[in-house]
Structures are given as structure tokens and as C-alpha cells.
Design a protein around this motif. Structure first.
Motif, PDB file in Angstrom:
ATOM      1  N   ALA A  48       0.696  -1.419  -0.608  1.00  0.00           N
ATOM      2  CA  ALA A  48       0.457  -0.205  -0.021  1.00  0.00           C
ATOM      3  C   ALA A  48       1.259   1.507   0.272  1.00  0.00           C
ATOM      4  N   TRP A  49       2.018   1.288   0.650  1.00  0.00           N
ATOM      5  CA  TRP A  49       2.558   2.273   0.763  1.00  0.00           C
ATOM      6  C   TRP A  49       3.007   2.912  -0.386  1.00  0.00           C
ATOM      7  N   GLY A  50       4.019   1.599  -0.924  1.00  0.00           N
ATOM      8  CA  GLY A  50       4.546   1.816  -2.290  1.00  0.00           C
ATOM      9  C   GLY A  50       3.623   2.285  -4.206  1.00  0.00           C
ATOM     10  N   VAL A  51       2.408   1.887  -3.487  1.00  0.00           N
ATOM     11  CA  VAL A  51       1.130   2.305  -4.366  1.00  0.00           C
ATOM     12  C   VAL A  51       0.677   3.659  -4.061  1.00  0.00           C
ATOM     13  N   LYS A  52       1.194   3.873  -2.831  1.00  0.00           N
ATOM     14  CA  LYS A  52       0.899   6.060  -2.483  1.00  0.00           C
ATOM     15  C   LYS A  52       1.892   6.486  -2.849  1.00  0.00           C
ATOM     16  N   GLU A  53       3.305   5.709  -3.226  1.00  0.00           N
ATOM     17  CA  GLU A  53       4.254   6.635  -3.296  1.00  0.00           C
ATOM     18  C   GLU A  53       4.230   6.917  -5.105  1.00  0.00           C
ATOM     19  N   ARG A  54       4.156   5.663  -5.884  1.00  0.00           N
ATOM     20  CA  ARG A  54       3.110   6.206  -6.956  1.00  0.00           C
ATOM     21  C   ARG A  54       2.623   6.718  -7.482  1.00  0.00           C
ATOM     22  N   VAL A  55       1.526   7.475  -7.015  1.00  0.00           N
ATOM     23  CA  VAL A  55       0.680   8.209  -6.758  1.00  0.00           C
ATOM     24  C   VAL A  55       1.098   9.762  -6.228  1.00  0.00           C
ATOM     25  N   ARG A  56       1.996   9.680  -5.972  1.00  0.00           N
ATOM     26  CA  ARG A  56       2.412  11.133  -5.261  1.00  0.00           C
ATOM     27  C   ARG A  56       3.302  11.471  -6.723  1.00  0.00           C
ATOM     28  N   MET A  57       4.193  10.536  -7.037  1.00  0.00           N
ATOM     29  CA  MET A  57       4.664  10.916  -8.156  1.00  0.00           C
ATOM     30  C   MET A  57       4.133  11.029  -9.972  1.00  0.00           C
ATOM     31  N   LEU A  58       2.891  10.501  -9.679  1.00  0.00           N
ATOM     32  CA  LEU A  58       1.656  10.894 -10.581  1.00  0.00           C
ATOM     33  C   LEU A  58       1.447  12.113 -10.643  1.00  0.00           C
ATOM     34  N   LEU A  59       1.122  12.826  -9.084  1.00  0.00           N
ATOM     35  CA  LEU A  59       0.388  13.749  -9.320  1.00  0.00           C
ATOM     36  C   LEU A  59       1.687  15.048  -9.758  1.00  0.00           C
ATOM     37  N   ALA A  60       2.728  14.517  -9.252  1.00  0.00           N
ATOM     38  CA  ALA A  60       4.049  16.120  -9.386  1.00  0.00           C
ATOM     39  C   ALA A  60       4.330  15.834 -10.868  1.00  0.00           C
ATOM     40  N   CYS A  61       4.058  15.093 -11.773  1.00  0.00           N
ATOM     41  CA  CYS A  61       4.862  15.222 -13.597  1.00  0.00           C
ATOM     42  C   CYS A  61       4.041  16.691 -13.867  1.00  0.00           C
ATOM     43  N   THR A  62       4.642  17.314 -14.303  1.00  0.00           N
ATOM     44  CA  THR A  62       4.223  19.106 -15.597  1.00  0.00           C
ATOM     45  C   THR A  62       3.824  18.499 -16.571  1.00  0.00           C
ATOM     46  N   ASP A  63       4.555  17.075 -17.478  1.00  0.00           N
ATOM     47  CA  ASP A  63       3.849  17.903 -18.223  1.00  0.00           C
ATOM     48  C   ASP A  63       3.011  16.068 -18.731  1.00  0.00           C
ATOM     49  N   LEU A  64       1.696  15.972 -19.600  1.00  0.00           N
ATOM     50  CA  LEU A  64       1.054  14.661 -19.833  1.00  0.00           C
ATOM     51  C   LEU A  64       1.495  13.690 -19.702  1.00  0.00           C
ATOM     52  N   ASP A  65       3.192  13.549 -20.876  1.00  0.00           N
ATOM     53  CA  ASP A  65       3.742  12.318 -21.334  1.00  0.00           C
ATOM     54  C   ASP A  65       4.021  11.794 -20.391  1.00  0.00           C
ATOM     55  N   ALA A  66       4.965  12.984 -19.018  1.00  0.00           N
ATOM     56  CA  ALA A  66       5.582  12.031 -17.861  1.00  0.00           C
ATOM     57  C   ALA A  66       3.950  11.488 -17.369  1.00  0.00           C
ATOM     58  N   ALA A  67       3.198  12.338 -16.975  1.00  0.00           N
ATOM     59  CA  ALA A  67       2.244  11.617 -16.198  1.00  0.00           C
ATOM     60  C   ALA A  67       1.511  10.042 -17.281  1.00  0.00           C
ATOM     61  N   ASP A  68       1.791  10.295 -18.232  1.00  0.00           N
ATOM     62  CA  ASP A  68       1.271   8.704 -18.526  1.00  0.00           C
ATOM     63  C   ASP A  68       2.252   7.757 -18.308  1.00  0.00           C
ATOM     64  N   THR A  69       3.358   8.525 -18.316  1.00  0.00           N
ATOM     65  CA  THR A  69       4.594   7.037 -17.749  1.00  0.00           C
ATOM     66  C   THR A  69       4.217   6.609 -16.569  1.00  0.00           C
ATOM     67  N   ALA A  70       3.970   7.497 -15.628  1.00  0.00           N
ATOM     68  CA  ALA A  70       3.987   7.486 -13.965  1.00  0.00           C
ATOM     69  C   ALA A  70       2.541   6.824 -14.117  1.00  0.00           C
ATOM     70  N   ARG A  71       1.458   6.552 -14.970  1.00  0.00           N
ATOM     71  CA  ARG A  71       0.162   6.343 -14.563  1.00  0.00           C
ATOM     72  C   ARG A  71       0.455   4.443 -14.774  1.00  0.00           C
ATOM     73  N   GLY A  72       1.620   4.232 -16.375  1.00  0.00           N
ATOM     74  CA  GLY A  72       1.257   2.711 -16.841  1.00  0.00           C
ATOM     75  C   GLY A  72       2.417   2.334 -15.288  1.00  0.00           C
ATOM     76  N   GLN A  73       3.171   2.797 -14.579  1.00  0.00           N
ATOM     77  CA  GLN A  73       4.289   2.745 -13.406  1.00  0.00           C
ATOM     78  C   GLN A  73       3.306   2.389 -12.180  1.00  0.00           C
ATOM     79  N   LEU A  74       2.242   2.690 -11.973  1.00  0.00           N
ATOM     80  CA  LEU A  74       1.313   2.619 -11.231  1.00  0.00           C
ATOM     81  C   LEU A  74       0.252   1.925 -11.081  1.00  0.00           C
ATOM     82  N   GLY A  75       0.144   1.228 -12.490  1.00  0.00           N
ATOM     83  CA  GLY A  75      -0.859  -0.510 -12.834  1.00  0.00           C
ATOM     84  C   GLY A  75      -0.022  -1.130 -12.722  1.00  0.00           C
TER      85      GLY A  75
END
Length: 203
Positions: free
Chosen positions: A70-97
Motif C-alpha cells: 500500500a505504501w508503494g502504491v501511495k508513492e506512485r500516486v505522489r509521483m503521478l501527481l507531481a508530473c508537470t507534463d502529460l507524457d510524464a504523467a502517462d508514464t507514471a500512470r503505467g508504473q502505478l498500474g
């Protein structure tokens, strides 16, 4: 099962319930997993000592591995919301999945479904960095007014209390900012002009 796929409840219990079964009680302040609020703090802001304590939590107080997952998922969500462009957000979304797939808990799957359903709004946040936090804070303040007054029978009185509270908080905020500005100004070194310097000679 791929992230976002339909999933039926399988009766799997989350970390709080599992902990109550193994420990006989819910989390307490003397439990490693809940001490110092380590699980709620940002992973990239932990000191070396805090990282050591967190490793102890996962090694000695997480027999099922669910807290670490659960802690690892929480950290992935933080990384996703910290993204500044959509390409990085899409990559972070895949890592979260991938992390959600590895965790394989009902709570994390529900979180993934929520992110999937609200992805358009998340993209808007990433592009504009605008949220409804101020509106939520105002609603919370209004609820506090009603709770403090134990309810209001006079609706007009209730309405008048709202702008009064907002004005009071604004004055406090301005006073605090003025005090900080004054303190910063006082800390600036004074410039002393010597009498024999060129700047001190008359024109």
C-alpha cells in the motif's frame, strides 16, 4: 488481471482488518507501523534515520506485506501527481498500474479505478495546476461555523457569520504576512556610508 479490468470482490481484507486479526487491535502509537507517521510522509523526503525506521516496519511489523504494498502504491500516486507534463504523467500512470497489479488488494484496485475514472480531471490538474482546494476549505469553514454554533435557527444570522469568518481569517493572514515582511526587512544589513567616500561628497 490487467489494471482497469472488472474485478469482483473476493473477500480479501485490507491492512487495518488484517492487523486487527494478527495483533488483536487496530493501529496504536506504540506500534512500529503507526509510530512517527512514517507511512504518511513522502518517501523522497525521509531522512536516513526515518528510512531505517521504515525498513524496520516492513521487516518486523508487516508479515503479510500489505503495508509495504500500500505504501508503494501511495508513492506512485505522489509521483503521478507531481508530473508537470502529460507524457510524464502517462508514464507514471503505467508504473502505478504495475504497482497496483503487484499489490493486488481490493483497496488499491479501487484506487486504480478511481484514477481511471477521473483521468481527464487529473490531466487538467497537471496542465493547469489548479484545484478546488480553496472551495473545499471554504466549505469546511462553513461546517465549522455550524458545528461551533450548535446549529442556527436564524438562517440570516448563519449567512452573516460566513463572510465575517472569512474577513477575520483574511486580516490574520495579512497581519502575519506583514510581520514576516517586517522581520525580513529588519534582518537586512544596514548600509553605512563613510564620510570620506565619494558618495558622501556634495554634488
Amino acid at each position: 488481471m490487467a489494471p482497469g479490468a472488472a474485478r469482483e470482490p473476493d473477500g480479501h481484507q485490507g491492512p487495518p482488518t488484517r492487523r486487527a486479526e494478527t495483533k488483536g487491535h487496530r493501529g496504536r502509537k506504540d506500534d512500529l507501523a503507526w509510530a512517527h507517521r512514517l507511512l504518511l510522509r513522502a518517501g523522497d523526503r525521509l531522512s536516513e534515520r526515518a528510512v531505517y525506521r521504515l525498513d524496520r516496519v516492513f521487516a518486523h511489523d508487516d508479515p503479510t506485506g500489505e503495508i509495504g504494498a500500500a505504501w508503494g502504491v501511495k508513492e506512485r500516486v505522489r509521483m503521478l501527481l507531481a508530473c508537470t507534463d502529460l507524457d510524464a504523467a502517462d508514464t507514471a500512470r503505467g508504473q502505478l498500474g504495475i504497482t497496483v497489479l503487484a499489490a493486488d488488494m481490493p483497496e488499491t484496485w479501487r484506487l486504480w479505478e478511481t484514477i481511471h475514472d477521473w483521468w481527464d480531471e487529473i490531466e487538467t490538474l497537471i496542465e493547469t495546476r489548479v484545484t478546488n482546494a480553496r472551495a473545499k476549505a471554504a466549505n469546511t469553514g462553513i461546517k465549522h461555523i455550524k458545528r461551533t454554533g450548535r446549529g442556527y435557527r436564524n438562517h440570516h444570522h448563519y449567512q452573516r457569520r460566513m463572510p465575517l469568518r472569512s474577513h477575520r481569517q483574511t486580516r490574520r493572514r495579512r497581519t502575519r504576512l506583514n510581520q514576516q515582511a517586517t522581520a525580513a526587512k529588519c534582518e537586512q544589513p544596514a548600509i553605512v556610508i563613510r564620510q570620506d567616500s565619494p558618495d558622501s561628497q556634495p554634488a
